[in-house]
Design a protein around this motif. Sequence first.
Motif, mmCIF file in Angstrom:
data_model
loop_
_atom_site.group_PDB
_atom_site.id
_atom_site.type_symbol
_atom_site.label_atom_id
_atom_site.label_comp_id
_atom_site.label_asym_id
_atom_site.label_seq_id
_atom_site.Cartn_x
_atom_site.Cartn_y
_atom_site.Cartn_z
ATOM 1 N N PHE A 271 -51.182 12.138 -79.295
ATOM 2 C CA PHE A 271 -51.920 13.444 -79.587
ATOM 3 C C PHE A 271 -51.434 14.597 -79.397
ATOM 4 C CE2 PHE A 271 -54.961 16.897 -78.493
ATOM 5 C CZ PHE A 271 -55.646 16.983 -79.606
ATOM 6 N N LEU A 272 -50.405 14.913 -78.291
ATOM 7 C CA LEU A 272 -49.721 16.274 -78.248
ATOM 8 C C LEU A 272 -48.577 16.125 -79.266
ATOM 9 C CD1 LEU A 272 -49.567 16.680 -74.214
ATOM 10 C CD2 LEU A 272 -51.276 17.531 -76.043
ATOM 11 N N SER A 273 -48.142 15.116 -79.579
ATOM 12 C CA SER A 273 -46.889 15.072 -80.473
ATOM 13 C C SER A 273 -47.072 15.691 -81.724
ATOM 14 C CB SER A 273 -46.053 13.951 -80.582
ATOM 15 O OG SER A 273 -47.094 12.875 -81.252
ATOM 16 N N GLU A 274 -48.320 15.634 -82.076
ATOM 17 C CA GLU A 274 -49.127 16.028 -83.372
ATOM 18 C C GLU A 274 -49.539 17.391 -83.345
ATOM 19 O OE1 GLU A 274 -49.443 14.509 -86.524
ATOM 20 O OE2 GLU A 274 -47.919 13.239 -85.682
ATOM 21 N N SER A 275 -49.909 17.777 -82.001
ATOM 22 C CA SER A 275 -50.772 19.150 -81.828
ATOM 23 C C SER A 275 -49.592 20.292 -81.750
ATOM 24 C CB SER A 275 -51.627 18.995 -80.486
ATOM 25 O OG SER A 275 -52.717 18.027 -80.829
ATOM 26 N N VAL A 276 -48.663 19.763 -81.168
ATOM 27 C CA VAL A 276 -47.630 20.974 -80.808
ATOM 28 C C VAL A 276 -47.164 21.696 -81.885
ATOM 29 C CG1 VAL A 276 -45.220 21.234 -80.030
ATOM 30 C CG2 VAL A 276 -46.906 19.565 -78.548
ATOM 31 N N GLN A 277 -47.204 21.176 -83.351
ATOM 32 C CA GLN A 277 -46.625 21.820 -84.393
ATOM 33 C C GLN A 277 -47.454 22.983 -84.720
ATOM 34 O OE1 GLN A 277 -47.266 19.623 -88.044
ATOM 35 N NE2 GLN A 277 -48.421 18.073 -87.101
ATOM 36 N N TYR A 278 -48.838 22.859 -84.087
ATOM 37 C CA TYR A 278 -49.767 24.037 -84.367
ATOM 38 C C TYR A 278 -49.739 25.264 -83.486
ATOM 39 C CZ TYR A 278 -51.794 20.603 -87.686
ATOM 40 O OH TYR A 278 -51.774 19.413 -88.590
ATOM 41 N N SER A 279 -48.691 25.233 -82.673
ATOM 42 C CA SER A 279 -48.310 26.240 -81.716
ATOM 43 C C SER A 279 -47.450 27.425 -82.182
ATOM 44 C CB SER A 279 -48.137 25.590 -80.335
ATOM 45 O OG SER A 279 -49.160 25.049 -79.633
ATOM 46 N N LEU A 280 -47.430 28.362 -81.203
ATOM 47 C CA LEU A 280 -46.534 29.311 -81.308
ATOM 48 C C LEU A 280 -44.984 28.834 -81.369
ATOM 49 C CD1 LEU A 280 -48.115 32.477 -79.689
ATOM 50 C CD2 LEU A 280 -48.710 31.345 -81.980
ATOM 51 N N PRO A 281 -43.992 29.259 -81.833
ATOM 52 C CA PRO A 281 -42.476 28.787 -81.738
ATOM 53 C C PRO A 281 -42.219 28.878 -80.251
ATOM 54 C CG PRO A 281 -42.674 30.248 -83.406
ATOM 55 C CD PRO A 281 -44.022 30.672 -82.859
ATOM 56 N N SER A 282 -42.612 30.001 -79.463
ATOM 57 C CA SER A 282 -42.114 29.885 -77.955
ATOM 58 C C SER A 282 -43.034 28.945 -77.055
ATOM 59 C CB SER A 282 -42.169 31.289 -77.449
ATOM 60 O OG SER A 282 -43.793 31.695 -77.370
ATOM 61 N N TRP A 283 -44.185 28.657 -77.528
ATOM 62 C CA TRP A 283 -44.963 27.539 -76.955
ATOM 63 C C TRP A 283 -44.213 26.119 -77.285
ATOM 64 C CZ3 TRP A 283 -50.759 29.355 -77.306
ATOM 65 C CH2 TRP A 283 -50.716 30.636 -76.749
ATOM 66 N N ARG A 284 -43.881 25.957 -78.353
ATOM 67 C CA ARG A 284 -43.308 24.626 -78.767
ATOM 68 C C ARG A 284 -42.074 24.507 -78.065
ATOM 69 N NH1 ARG A 284 -44.030 26.400 -84.277
ATOM 70 N NH2 ARG A 284 -41.845 26.396 -84.547
ATOM 71 N N ASP A 285 -41.377 25.640 -77.890
ATOM 72 C CA ASP A 285 -39.876 25.451 -76.990
ATOM 73 C C ASP A 285 -40.473 25.259 -75.564
ATOM 74 O OD1 ASP A 285 -38.437 26.232 -79.165
ATOM 75 O OD2 ASP A 285 -38.337 28.391 -78.522
ATOM 76 N N PHE A 286 -41.445 25.584 -75.080
ATOM 77 C CA PHE A 286 -41.865 25.473 -73.530
ATOM 78 C C PHE A 286 -42.187 23.990 -73.733
ATOM 79 C CE2 PHE A 286 -44.848 24.822 -70.306
ATOM 80 C CZ PHE A 286 -44.594 25.623 -69.381
ATOM 81 N N TYR A 287 -42.766 23.342 -74.419
ATOM 82 C CA TYR A 287 -42.955 21.820 -74.355
ATOM 83 C C TYR A 287 -41.736 21.226 -74.372
ATOM 84 C CZ TYR A 287 -44.681 17.237 -76.205
ATOM 85 O OH TYR A 287 -44.882 16.129 -76.233
ATOM 86 N N ALA A 288 -40.723 21.564 -75.452
ATOM 87 C CA ALA A 288 -39.517 20.679 -75.462
ATOM 88 C C ALA A 288 -38.802 20.764 -74.249
ATOM 89 C CB ALA A 288 -38.771 21.261 -76.715
ATOM 90 N N VAL A 289 -38.934 22.054 -73.526
ATOM 91 C CA VAL A 289 -38.250 22.083 -72.254
ATOM 92 C C VAL A 289 -38.723 21.383 -71.142
ATOM 93 C CG1 VAL A 289 -37.322 23.488 -70.523
ATOM 94 C CG2 VAL A 289 -37.000 24.258 -72.697
ATOM 95 N N HIS A 290 -40.012 21.073 -71.189
ATOM 96 C CA HIS A 290 -40.630 20.691 -69.802
ATOM 97 C C HIS A 290 -41.446 19.507 -70.009
ATOM 98 C CE1 HIS A 290 -40.138 24.374 -67.699
ATOM 99 N NE2 HIS A 290 -40.815 25.033 -68.733
ATOM 100 N N SER A 291 -41.547 18.868 -71.415
ATOM 101 C CA SER A 291 -42.010 17.353 -71.312
ATOM 102 C C SER A 291 -41.195 16.254 -70.753
ATOM 103 C CB SER A 291 -41.918 17.184 -72.804
ATOM 104 O OG SER A 291 -40.574 17.040 -73.674
ATOM 105 N N GLY A 292 -40.010 16.587 -70.473
ATOM 106 C CA GLY A 292 -39.256 15.446 -69.412
ATOM 107 C C GLY A 292 -39.128 15.621 -68.274
ATOM 108 N N GLY A 293 -39.790 16.678 -67.905
ATOM 109 C CA GLY A 293 -39.632 17.344 -66.289
ATOM 110 C C GLY A 293 -40.430 16.569 -65.459
ATOM 111 N N THR A 294 -40.361 17.016 -64.214
ATOM 112 C CA THR A 294 -41.201 16.313 -62.796
ATOM 113 C C THR A 294 -42.407 17.351 -62.600
ATOM 114 O OG1 THR A 294 -39.116 15.504 -62.056
ATOM 115 C CG2 THR A 294 -41.118 15.538 -60.459
ATOM 116 N N SER A 295 -43.469 16.490 -62.487
ATOM 117 C CA SER A 295 -44.655 17.411 -62.468
ATOM 118 C C SER A 295 -44.878 18.067 -61.289
ATOM 119 C CB SER A 295 -45.933 16.423 -62.805
ATOM 120 O OG SER A 295 -46.247 15.370 -61.957
#
Length: 393
Positions: A271-295
Amino acid sequence: MTTHLTHLTHVPDFRHLSNTADLVAPGLDARNEPRYRISEIRQADPLAADPLLAALPAMNRDADVPALTVSLRTLLPDADTLARWSVVESLAAMRDLGMILGSLKRHGTEPLAVVPEALPVLEALGRRTDMVPRDTVHHYTTWNPTGVRQRMYTGEEMEGNLQDAVRMVFPSLAASLDTCAALARLEPHDPGFAVALDRTAQHVQSMVDSIDFTVANVSPVFFAQTLRPYFEEVGVAGHDYLGPAAAQVPLWLVDLTLWQCDHSCPQYDGFLSESVQYSLPSWRDFYAVHSGGTSAVSKLAAALDWENADRVSPQLAASAVSLARVLRILKTFRARHIGIARKAYSEEVRLYDVGSGGAPIELLRSVLDLTRDNETLVRRTTERHRTPVASNV
């Protein structure tokens, strides 16, 4: 062909909306991000669309597809004009064209099938704004003027209330990027870890306030039967783009660093992989940076296991309390959201099987369960180490 073109000059008497619509975090407009210049975007009217969009509720009330078609064609800018626009003007133009797109689709007409010349305009606006080539929830709510210039499909008070509810959370979501980014750089023993969590909790509380405002001011029947049809997907160059649904409000910005990046499920990830495209560019960048991190959840669990003492340090205990608190607020929001969704999509009310963001009710339940499971994990891990403040978590 007879159409209701008199609608184009008739201006309905809109009421002024609640002051909650103007909530903007201090300094947000001043940031070096044109998409945060909310007041400028709201004021902009590059298509001179104010009179026409004031008539939109009347056209929708009469299901006047011919007038809507003429309206879309009338608003289209020429290439030279579009090329001169700033990001602010381009966002405002997409906002206004999007109102006609959603209206046409609501009445059973694919917009670009009847106005194909809109395609290059939508694609150009998408490129200039670095967003999808149609309007999103941000266009429909945050960047939408308030008062007599407010763009609405129906002109109904409940529609304005729903727009206000979403406007309330934008400043907090923007601010949460900073606190969550800080959280991702810190460890639970750091004094700033609990501070970042406490600030994030304040941001998330705005989501709870928003859902409470929605429950009090928007009926599930109105949403399901009157407003939901305007959020249908629209085809652009062979791709279907969802309408400006509230489900596009990216609470995943907070989920991501708290628990989702390594404690999720395939359904939510998809669901997130589809939803991310509707966000602001900087928010999409945030997702790209942190999606592989440690929670934060994983960091806390590891820190507690590493300490392996009967009574953990005060700083680690404070981090545990703060993390449990923000997860509890997220859980509260999601439980109330499910309550609304169940009513709007009950068999006797619903017109659609899935939500306007493309997700079924079952996914909302899964995400609530995941949030609850992560809160429980934090609480039980803390209790296992017999921290003196565990009873307060």
